[in-house]
Design a protein around this motif. Structure first.
Motif, mmCIF file in Angstrom:
data_model
loop_
_atom_site.group_PDB
_atom_site.id
_atom_site.type_symbol
_atom_site.label_atom_id
_atom_site.label_comp_id
_atom_site.label_asym_id
_atom_site.label_seq_id
_atom_site.Cartn_x
_atom_site.Cartn_y
_atom_site.Cartn_z
ATOM 1 N N GLU A 83 0.847 -1.185 0.000
ATOM 2 C CA GLU A 83 0.000 0.000 0.000
ATOM 3 C C GLU A 83 0.884 1.237 0.000
ATOM 4 N N GLN A 84 0.578 2.160 -0.906
ATOM 5 C CA GLN A 84 1.376 3.378 -1.004
ATOM 6 C C GLN A 84 0.415 4.553 -1.118
ATOM 7 N N ASP A 85 0.522 5.490 -0.211
ATOM 8 C CA ASP A 85 -0.359 6.654 -0.188
ATOM 9 C C ASP A 85 -1.828 6.235 -0.227
ATOM 10 N N GLY A 86 -2.151 5.186 0.519
ATOM 11 C CA GLY A 86 -3.525 4.732 0.611
ATOM 12 C C GLY A 86 -4.031 3.955 -0.593
ATOM 13 N N MET A 87 -3.155 3.724 -1.573
ATOM 14 C CA MET A 87 -3.556 2.973 -2.769
ATOM 15 C C MET A 87 -2.849 1.621 -2.795
ATOM 16 N N ALA A 88 -3.600 0.600 -3.178
ATOM 17 C CA ALA A 88 -3.004 -0.726 -3.271
ATOM 18 C C ALA A 88 -2.262 -0.870 -4.604
ATOM 19 N N HIS A 89 -1.044 -1.361 -4.527
ATOM 20 C CA HIS A 89 -0.249 -1.606 -5.732
ATOM 21 C C HIS A 89 0.282 -3.014 -5.667
ATOM 22 N N MET A 90 0.702 -3.529 -6.804
ATOM 23 C CA MET A 90 1.488 -4.757 -6.748
ATOM 24 C C MET A 90 2.544 -4.724 -7.824
ATOM 25 N N HIS A 91 3.621 -5.440 -7.560
ATOM 26 C CA HIS A 91 4.679 -5.514 -8.562
ATOM 27 C C HIS A 91 5.352 -6.881 -8.496
ATOM 28 N N ALA A 92 6.044 -7.213 -9.566
ATOM 29 C CA ALA A 92 6.712 -8.514 -9.646
ATOM 30 C C ALA A 92 7.955 -8.518 -8.751
ATOM 31 N N VAL A 93 8.248 -9.658 -8.174
ATOM 32 C CA VAL A 93 9.492 -9.818 -7.421
ATOM 33 C C VAL A 93 10.334 -10.894 -8.096
ATOM 34 N N GLU A 94 11.651 -10.717 -8.031
ATOM 35 C CA GLU A 94 12.566 -11.642 -8.692
ATOM 36 C C GLU A 94 12.606 -12.992 -7.989
ATOM 37 N N GLN A 95 12.635 -12.935 -6.660
ATOM 38 C CA GLN A 95 12.791 -14.168 -5.898
ATOM 39 C C GLN A 95 12.377 -13.972 -4.454
ATOM 40 N N VAL A 96 12.142 -15.085 -3.782
ATOM 41 C CA VAL A 96 11.807 -15.064 -2.365
ATOM 42 C C VAL A 96 12.693 -16.092 -1.682
ATOM 43 N N GLU A 97 13.445 -15.644 -0.682
ATOM 44 C CA GLU A 97 14.344 -16.568 0.019
ATOM 45 C C GLU A 97 13.734 -16.970 1.353
ATOM 46 N N ILE A 98 13.741 -18.269 1.624
ATOM 47 C CA ILE A 98 13.219 -18.765 2.894
ATOM 48 C C ILE A 98 14.375 -19.414 3.648
ATOM 49 N N ALA A 99 14.723 -18.846 4.783
ATOM 50 C CA ALA A 99 15.847 -19.332 5.584
ATOM 51 C C ALA A 99 15.507 -20.676 6.207
ATOM 52 N N PRO A 100 16.522 -21.446 6.601
ATOM 53 C CA PRO A 100 16.259 -22.731 7.253
ATOM 54 C C PRO A 100 15.375 -22.563 8.486
ATOM 55 N N GLY A 101 14.390 -23.419 8.614
ATOM 56 C CA GLY A 101 13.504 -23.378 9.773
ATOM 57 C C GLY A 101 12.408 -22.334 9.680
ATOM 58 N N GLU A 102 12.384 -21.589 8.584
ATOM 59 C CA GLU A 102 11.384 -20.521 8.470
ATOM 60 C C GLU A 102 10.163 -20.918 7.664
ATOM 61 N N ARG A 103 9.064 -20.241 7.994
ATOM 62 C CA ARG A 103 7.838 -20.352 7.209
ATOM 63 C C ARG A 103 7.651 -19.062 6.441
ATOM 64 N N PHE A 104 7.130 -19.177 5.245
ATOM 65 C CA PHE A 104 6.855 -17.981 4.464
ATOM 66 C C PHE A 104 5.485 -18.135 3.846
ATOM 67 N N ALA A 105 4.622 -17.183 4.117
ATOM 68 C CA ALA A 105 3.255 -17.284 3.618
ATOM 69 C C ALA A 105 3.035 -16.379 2.405
ATOM 70 N N PHE A 106 2.530 -16.954 1.345
ATOM 71 C CA PHE A 106 1.961 -16.193 0.237
ATOM 72 C C PHE A 106 0.498 -16.034 0.616
ATOM 73 N N ALA A 107 0.082 -14.812 0.886
ATOM 74 C CA ALA A 107 -1.245 -14.597 1.458
ATOM 75 C C ALA A 107 -1.838 -13.305 0.923
ATOM 76 N N PRO A 108 -3.182 -13.168 1.003
ATOM 77 C CA PRO A 108 -3.816 -11.936 0.535
ATOM 78 C C PRO A 108 -3.169 -10.692 1.137
ATOM 79 N N LYS A 109 -3.014 -9.661 0.340
ATOM 80 C CA LYS A 109 -2.388 -8.382 0.683
ATOM 81 C C LYS A 109 -0.864 -8.468 0.815
ATOM 82 N N GLY A 110 -0.280 -9.627 0.498
ATOM 83 C CA GLY A 110 1.171 -9.762 0.561
ATOM 84 C C GLY A 110 1.669 -10.425 -0.719
ATOM 85 N N HIS A 111 2.593 -11.367 -0.542
ATOM 86 C CA HIS A 111 3.098 -12.090 -1.710
ATOM 87 C C HIS A 111 2.009 -12.997 -2.286
#
Ligand code: CU
Length: 150
Positions: free
Chosen positions: A81-109
């Motif tokens: 969210e930028q200046d009250g407006m929702a935006h989205m953009h492409a990301v090159e990669q997502v790194e998940i460290a050992p032992g970590e959880r990463f959620a692709f979820a609404p309003k995020g990735h």
């Protein structure tokens, strides 16, 4: 000429077999995907794929893309969210460290599912290949859900 072709295709087949075995070993045990669901809007609008990744291994895992026979293109996106407006953009990669959880979820990735190749309805299943930096792939079955259920 014929023997050259034979050698090349044999080598290729051998490489493929190794890749499949490696994938099964590493990601079958160390990388867990849960809650995979695809939210599809009516008509030609792109859908969104959500899931959770858990890296149970001892090495970082880097997600670099995704692909599916059911869509023309699948991209890794992040919403912000930028200046009250929702935006989205492409990301090159997502790194998940050992032992970590990463959620692709609404309003995020999310996975942006662009250009449906066939009709899909709520309750259907759709396969998506997650692609990782070390050339490994993981096939994940997503449940098609209604956007209002999220
Ligand atoms: Cu998006």
């Amino acid at each position: 000429m014929a023997s050259n072709l034979f050698t090349t295709s044999r080598r290729w087949a051998g490489g493929l077999l190794v890749a499949l075995l490696t994938t099964g070993y590493v990601y079958g045990q160390d990388l867990q995907v849960s809650d995979a669901r695809a939210s599809l809007l009516p008509g030609e609008q792109p859908g969104a794929g959500y899931f959770e990744l858990y890296n149970a291994g001892d090495k970082a895992v880097v997600l670099v893309g995704a692909d599916s026979d059911a869509f023309e293109t699948v991209e890794l996106h992040v919403s912000a969210e930028q200046d009250g407006m929702a935006h989205m953009h492409a990301v090159e990669q997502v790194e998940i460290a050992p032992g970590e959880r990463f959620a692709f979820a609404p309003k995020g990735h999310h996975l942006m599912l662009i250009g449906r190749e066939k009709a899909l309805s709520v309750g259907d299943e759709v396969d998506v290949q997650l692609e990782f930096a070390d050339n490994q792939r993981l096939s994940v079955t997503f449940d098609v859900v209604s956007p209002v259920s999220l």
